[in-house]
Design a protein around this motif. Structure first.
Motif, short mmCIF file in Angstrom:
data_model
loop_
_atom_site.label_atom_id
_atom_site.label_comp_id
_atom_site.label_asym_id
_atom_site.label_seq_id
_atom_site.Cartn_x
_atom_site.Cartn_y
_atom_site.Cartn_z
N LEU A 1 17.69 -19.34 8.08
CA LEU A 1 17.91 -18.69 9.91
C LEU A 1 18.48 -19.83 9.92
CD1 LEU A 1 13.55 -18.13 9.32
CD2 LEU A 1 15.45 -16.50 9.98
N ALA A 2 18.08 -21.05 10.18
CA ALA A 2 19.48 -21.94 11.28
C ALA A 2 21.18 -21.23 10.61
CB ALA A 2 19.16 -23.43 10.56
N MET A 3 21.58 -20.84 9.57
CA MET A 3 22.76 -19.99 9.22
C MET A 3 22.96 -19.46 10.23
SD MET A 3 24.74 -19.33 5.75
CE MET A 3 24.41 -18.05 5.75
N LEU A 4 22.02 -18.18 9.99
CA LEU A 4 21.98 -17.28 11.14
C LEU A 4 22.41 -17.56 12.44
CD1 LEU A 4 20.04 -14.87 8.82
CD2 LEU A 4 22.21 -15.62 8.10
N ARG A 5 21.64 -18.11 12.90
CA ARG A 5 21.80 -18.94 14.62
C ARG A 5 22.70 -19.68 14.66
NH1 ARG A 5 16.50 -21.16 12.76
NH2 ARG A 5 14.42 -19.54 13.49
N ASP A 6 23.43 -19.95 13.53
CA ASP A 6 25.09 -20.69 13.99
C ASP A 6 26.34 -19.52 13.71
OD1 ASP A 6 25.97 -22.92 14.12
OD2 ASP A 6 26.80 -23.11 12.18
N ILE A 7 25.93 -18.33 13.58
CA ILE A 7 26.86 -17.57 13.36
C ILE A 7 27.79 -17.18 15.06
CG2 ILE A 7 27.46 -14.99 13.02
CD1 ILE A 7 25.41 -14.65 10.87
N PRO A 8 27.08 -17.31 15.81
CA PRO A 8 28.01 -16.54 16.88
C PRO A 8 28.34 -18.26 17.23
CG PRO A 8 26.06 -16.62 17.31
CD PRO A 8 25.53 -17.08 15.90
N ARG A 9 28.64 -19.60 17.39
CA ARG A 9 29.12 -20.84 17.04
C ARG A 9 30.73 -20.17 16.36
NH1 ARG A 9 31.44 -24.00 12.79
NH2 ARG A 9 28.85 -24.07 11.95
N TYR A 10 30.59 -19.83 14.62
CA TYR A 10 31.15 -19.79 13.66
C TYR A 10 32.16 -19.09 13.58
CZ TYR A 10 33.17 -19.09 8.76
OH TYR A 10 33.72 -19.00 8.30
N TYR A 11 31.69 -18.17 14.46
CA TYR A 11 32.93 -16.64 15.13
C TYR A 11 33.41 -17.11 16.11
CZ TYR A 11 30.63 -13.13 11.36
OH TYR A 11 30.36 -13.09 10.27
#
Length: 599
Positions: A164-174
């Motif tokens: 879940l934490a990784m999915l929340r981080d997708i906007p930053r990564y993209y």
């Protein structure tokens, strides 16, 4: 078959890796001997400390790479500060490597040094050319890798929370990836526009699925284990849907808009790597990275033409054997269009792959002394990437078979494909390296394309020795695959150094292989967008074939095919010259392999 030019190059390149160890001084100079031992120990300690520290740091950088997944899911930092840190770190490591007295290293560490120095050179060169500003190609993308990363279910509650934490981080990564691509646009360093059509389909599918259980990003939470209390499972599932709605879908929407409205219109219309900034030098760096050899585009191009002529002669022989009286080109067209050669259902193709894999299992002990503990599954390529994916792909634990567009998936190629992608190819070699605890971690857990793809292609040819090709059509399928990889030497250098068009590259494959038209189109786009990678396969296979021929000639009746295979596999993924060096050691030891009790 011996190839003198390649042989000389390989032998020259092994000089550093296999330099003789310092000899002890003759008696009575015992103090000199002790001093020599201390110097060797100090050099080894300095080198081991250097690679251990850097490797631990390097592993900490990894995100959801399909070949190197972390136990705890996380997305890497690909922003400017992280990129600057990589450049600085690998520059310092290279400088420190240059100060190590390689002659004072133990024999094992001389080999480790050659492998490690090659890794650092490749990593540093990628940073210097800012490859991260072009973070995807027609074959592989950061968003596709991420979608593949989340397909597996989580194992426990901490794993679910981390996901879940990784999915929340997708906007930053993209956002970081988009910023990098904008920097690439500004300096003309982009993927070729012609290779971009349809490559954003997987992104669009994520958006279309919405915040539902059908979304690929819900897959980790679709079958939570019973060890998690029911109330907690319900809460995690609800949290996942909220994160998909609030973070995952908006990030994919932003990325899709960027690719369609900004990146694709600005992408370059040229094809060759030589048209990129400092393009000729950049392409040479890719040749070094993907072949681990110092070769020019022209040398590789001419080698490809010579190998194609040899393979075509064998193709002619098989064509006559089956009684076909037309030209080779007409035979290719017959193979592409006759329904008898193609599966009617995805299951038919998958079952065929499974049968071939089990058939090899019955022969494995005759050709290999050491077998990997790891097994592999056979699964279809996921729908969102299948239209642009290769016919199959394998690695530790998996053999993916592409069941998309069945009229482009001929039965006659399945034996060669399965030997390459499953066992004894990728799903065999990579686990053997990972299971070899005698190797340092930086050798167990990394992959060099020239070695890995060269080994897998060698396994296709080995199938002939193992009587895996039951019909002349199966054998022709193997020869077509050999021609496909040999033709890459011609096509890749043609595109990236000789100004070939996309159509010229497609026509060359169509004239020299039995690949379907769909495969030809997707493959050429892959070569256009991924300079140099296509060279690794056949250059690597030549190294294995030459090493085997050398061992047979030197050992005569003492040559043992199992000992040879065990010897070249135990060293893990190494630069090609070290294959030859390992075979020199095998010859010096009288042909006795690393696992004599298993021979």
């Amino acid at each position: 078959m011996q190839r003198p030019a390649l042989r000389a190059l390989l032998l020259a390149a092994t000089t550093l890796a296999m330099a003789p160890l310092p000899t002890e001084a003759a008696a009575p100079a015992a103090p000199a001997s002790e001093a020599g031992a201390k110097a060797t120990s100090a050099a080894d300690a300095a080198f081991e400390a250097l690679y251990t520290s850097e490797w631990e740091w390097r592993r900490s950088l990894w995100g959801p790479d399909e070949d190197n997944p972390q136990d705890t899911p996380a997305l890497p930092d690909v922003g400017p500060e992280a990129q600057a840190e990589k450049l600085a770190r690998w520059s310092k490591v290279k400088a420190k490597l240059a100060r190590i007295d390689t002659a004072a290293l133990s024999r094992e560490n001389q080999i480790n040094y050659a492998v490690y120095a090659n890794q650092i050179d490749a990593l540093l060169t990628e940073q210097q050319y800012r490859d991260y500003e072009k973070p995807f190609n027609a074959d592989t993308s950061f968003w596709g890798n991420l979608a593949a990363r989340v397909r597996e279910p989580v194992k426990d509650e901490p794993g679910a929370r981390a996901m879940l934490a990784m999915l929340r981080d997708i906007p930053r990564y993209y956002d970081q990836q988009i910023a990098n691509m904008r920097a690439g646009i500004a300096r003309g360093f982009t993927a070729p526009r012609v290779t971009l059509a349809g490559r954003d389909e997987g992104i669009a599918q994520v958006i279309a699925a919405g915040a539902s259980e059908e979304n690929v990003f819900f897959a980790p939470f679709a079958d939570l284990p019973d060890t998690i209390p029911q109330a907690t499972r319900t809460q995690i599932e609800a949290d996942a849907l909220r994160v998909i709605k609030a973070d995952v879908i908006p990030a994919h929407g932003k990325l899709l808009a960027f690719l369609r409205n900004e990146y694709t219109p600005a992408a370059r219309t040229s094809l060759g790597a030589d048209k990129l900034p400092d393009g000729r030098a950049y392409y040479l760096s890719k040749i070094r990275e993907f072949t681990t050899l110092e070769k020019t585009p022209e040398e590789i191009h001419q080698l490809g033409l010579a190998e194609m002529a040899r393979i075509r002669a064998r193709m002619d022989d098989v064509m006559r054997e089956v009684g076909f009286t037309g030209t080779l080109g007409e035979f290719f067209e017959h193979l592409r269009t006759d329904p008898q050669f193609y599966p009617k259902t995805p299951e038919e193709l998958l079952y065929r792959a499974a049968w071939i894999a089990k058939s090899f299992d019955g022969k494995a002990s005759q050709y290999f002394g050491r077998l990997p503990r790891s097994r592999f599954a056979i699964k279809p390529v996921p729908d969102d990437i299948a239209p642009f994916y290769t016919g199959g792909r394998g690695g530790p634990g998996i053999y993916l078979v592409n069941t998309y567009d069945l009229p482009s998936r001929p039965f006659y190629s399945q034996v060669a494909l399965t030997l390459h992608e499953s066992a004894p190819g990728h799903a065999f070699q990579m686990p053997l390296a990972a299971e070899n605890t005698a190797l340092p971690a930086f050798r167990r857990d990394t992959y060099l394309s020239a070695y890995g793809e060269g080994w897998a292609l060698y396994c296709e040819a080995l199938g002939e020795d193992m009587d895996m090709y039951e019909t002349p059509y199966d054998l022709f399928g193997m020869l077509s695959y050999q021609a496909w990889r040999a033709s890459r030497l011609v096509v890749d250098t043609g595109i990236h150094a000789k100004g070939w068009t996309r159509e010229e590259a497609q026509d060359y494959l169509r004239s020299n292989t039995a690949l379907s038209n769909h495969e030809i189109e997707t493959e050429v786009d892959r070569y256009i967008s991924w300079p140099g990678q296509a060279l690794s396969y056949y250059m690597g296979e030549l190294a294995f074939l030459d090493a085997r021929a050398k061992a047979k000639a030197a050992l005569g009746e003492k040559f043992n095919i199992r000992a040879f295979h065990d010897a070249v596999l135990e060293i893990g993924s190494v630069p090609l010259p070290l294959i030859d060096a390992r075979v020199d050691q095998l010859i010096a030891e009288g042909g006795v392999g690393p696992y004599p009790d298993e021979e």
